[in-house]
Design an enzyme around this catalytic site. Sequence first.
Site, PDB file in Angstrom:
ATOM      1  CG  ASP A  78      -1.882   1.138   1.259  1.00  0.00           C
ATOM      2  OD1 ASP A  78      -2.201   1.679   0.174  1.00  0.00           O
ATOM      3  OD2 ASP A  78      -2.335   1.513   2.357  1.00  0.00           O
ATOM      4  CD  GLU A 102      -4.852   1.029  -2.628  1.00  0.00           C
ATOM      5  OE1 GLU A 102      -5.739   0.334  -2.131  1.00  0.00           O
ATOM      6  OE2 GLU A 102      -4.388   2.052  -2.088  1.00  0.00           O
ATOM      7  CG  ASP A 130      -1.436   3.121   6.044  1.00  0.00           C
ATOM      8  OD1 ASP A 130      -2.317   3.470   5.231  1.00  0.00           O
ATOM      9  OD2 ASP A 130      -0.929   3.889   6.874  1.00  0.00           O
TER      10      ASP A 130
END
EC number: 3.1.21.10
Length: 157
Positions: free
Chosen positions: A7, A67, A140
């Site tokens: 992430d 991501e 996260d």
Amino acid sequence: MIILGIDPALGSLGWAVVAKETAQLKYLASGIIRTNSKDAIHHRLAFINSTLEKVILEYQPNMVAIEETFVNTNSVTSLKLGYARGAIMSLIGRYNLDMREFKPNTVKKTVTGYGHAEKDQMLHMIKLLLSGTALITNSDEADAVAIAYTCLVTKNY
């Protein structure tokens, strides 16, 4: 198959390693890479790079799932996130790893069944789907687990 999920962020980057052994998914590790906003950006990027490199060397992933990012209305924030993604992608390239990108809504839909799930819903579902994740409290870190999970269950490798 071992997937490193990321992430991406400049201030608080989540990472997770999830493996698929036969038909079973196994959570191996995860963490947060925090940088100090007072440090020069090149030092922050170098810290992200060197810390992720240690993760790659320890877990030997076959692939990295990251991501996709959207362009924020704040162009400075988007640019800094782009720097972090560039540092990460450079490291992925240096180790000749395959990479897949996933939209946030795709990850949310895969994990919760709803593409606009809230962070607490994501965290709850990750804990249900993968044993060993019960101690994860940071969104996260949970997102990184979810990204790796999405890569494995969608067979996008």
